[in-house]
Design an enzyme around this catalytic site. Structure first.
Site, PDB file in Angstrom:
ATOM      1  CD  GLU A 169     -67.192  73.596  27.664  1.00 13.16           C
ATOM      2  OE1 GLU A 169     -68.443  74.324  28.381  1.00 13.16           O
ATOM      3  OE2 GLU A 169     -66.835  72.521  28.558  1.00 13.16           O
ATOM      4  CB  CYS A 170     -61.026  74.133  22.052  1.00  8.31           C
ATOM      5  SG  CYS A 170     -61.279  72.100  21.870  1.00  8.31           S
TER       6      CYS A 170
END
Ligand code: ACM
EC number: 3.2.1.52
Length: 421
Positions: free
Chosen positions: A206-207
């Site tokens: 989830e960057c």
């Protein structure tokens, strides 16, 4: 402490094969969003051992809290282990009223604390006695909010001088710099000193690349090194962490987003994104563990949102785990892992409510394989284990029609039952 080994467990079945289907039989526990006291962790290890889990994936850092000491960076615990519980109002998959209720009811100290070196050593020892290895996770380069609260210079430089309450967007991404690289190397060394297991999880999920990519000065600097987008920047961080792990003779593990960034092929991947994560992971050829969020995230609802504690939608019951989990035939598949994320799980009682009885179906599959055990054969064993858990003060979610049916099981379930679950 309960004596949890007093009676012979019925899951996996007493007549199950000698050799398990899954070499990796894991449970991920989030100690960042709720700080689980050592007693609760000990009890979980006892229960995991009873049901023949052999890996605790311990999520020790995230935006909500940093849970072990790194002497070179004392503010990680001084500040990062003492944050208030976040409101999580940006979550769209949880009922807003339940979310607010859970946050308001959470004990105020449930986000405060860190594990001392001695406590970590004690838990590693207890785990080993139960045949369990502990794989620590340092989640990077995203989900670094607690570290950035402690050291704002590690995050978005445009926010470094603003109080966190005034940040216009989440500030959870490490910013590429020599300072960040030093922190990563130091933290990796520290974790390798604390934990003997041969694999360390470095997160990678989830960057939000758009946040890095909006900084034109940063992108100019990175382009000069041949790194032209957010994926490449994530790869830069992965290289630093993985090289440092290699110096410590350890292997890197990560969430499945990693295979969409530059990887080397020797990372152990945890496929969590329903379908997509499994497909991308299998295409990579890396070793992997099935950790699909749709049936193995036990913080999901297990009944109608109105009458349940806050949980992620859609939910499912224990039967749905047994019937619907499908382990692909793939030589690179190492096993299966459930997870419990604890934004809205602030105490032991609620933790057990979410874990049980669903975790027992995961244990059955982990040992005997998917699609092997019928519900009819499993149910009496499960009911006995539920009674045993209750006798030990470990209270599963009460049994009702939702125990048997999941919200997304649509094929053979009467509509009236589905409506209620
Ligand atoms: C994850 O659920 N972000 C791994």
């Amino acid at each position: 402490m309960h004596d949890l080994s007093a009676e012979r467990p019925l899951i996996p079945a007493p007549g199950a094969p000698e050799q398990p289907r899954c070499a990796w039989r894991g449970l991920m526990v989030d100690s960042s969003r709720t700080f689980w006291p050592v007693d609760v962790m000990r009890e979980l290890l006892d229960l995991m051992g009873r049901y023949r889990f052999n890996r605790l994936h311990w999520h020790l850092t995230d935006d909500a809290g940093w849970r072990f000491d790194v002497p070179e960076h004392p503010r990680l615990v001084e500040i990062g282990s003492r944050l208030d519980r976040e409101p999580f109002h940006w979550y769209s998959n949880t009922d807003p009223e339940k979310r607010a209720e859970a946050i308001a009811a959470a004990p105020s100290d449930s986000t405060v604390g860190w594990y001392t070196d001695a406590q970590i050593a004690e838990l590693i020892d207890i785990a080993a006695q139960r045949g369990i290895e502990i794989m620590p996770e340092i989640d990077l380069p995203g989900h670094m909010g607690a570290a950035i609260r402690a050291y704002p210079e590690l995050g978005d430089p445009s926010l470094a001088d603003l109080p966190a309450a005034e940040w216009p967007h989440r500030n959870d991404l490490l910013w590429p710099s020599e300072r960040s690289a030093r922190l990563v190397r130091t933290v990796v060394d520290r974790v390798c000193r604390l934990f003997p297991f041969d694999t360390v999880h470095i997160g990678g999920d989830e960057c939000d690349y758009a946040v890095w990519e909006a900084d034109s000065a940063l992108m100019g600097r990175m382009a000069a090194q041949g790194l032209r987008d957010g994926r490449a920047i994530q790869g830069w961080f992965t290289d630093i962490a993985r090289d440092q792990l290699r110096r410590n003779h350890r292997r890197a593990a990560a969430w499945d987003e990693l295979v969409e960034t530059p990887v080397r092929g020797d990372e152990l991947i945890f496929a969590w994104r329903d379908g997509q994560g499994v497909r991308a992971t299998q295409a990579s050829g890396n070793d992997w563990v099935y950790a699909d969020a749709s049936r193995l995230y036990l913080n999901r609802l297990s009944g109608p949102a109105e009458s349940e504690p806050a949980g992620m939608r859609p939910g499912f019951g224990v039967r749905s785990v047994l019937d619907d989990v499908d382990l692909p035939e793939d030589g690179a598949l190492q096993g299966i892992q459930a997870a419990v994320w604890t934004e809205f799980i602030p105490d032991r009682r609620t933790l057990h409510y979410h874990l049980f009885p669903r975790l027992l179906a995961v244990a059955e599959i982990a040992w005997s394989g998917a699609g092997v055990t019928s519900w009819e054969e499993f149910e009496p064993r499960l009911r006995s284990e539920v009674a045993w858990l209750e006798s030990q003060g470990v209270l599963p979610r009460p049994w009702d029609e939702c125990t048997e049916y999941g919200q997304s099981r649509t094929a053979d379930v009467p509509a009236a039952v589905l409506d209620g679950c």
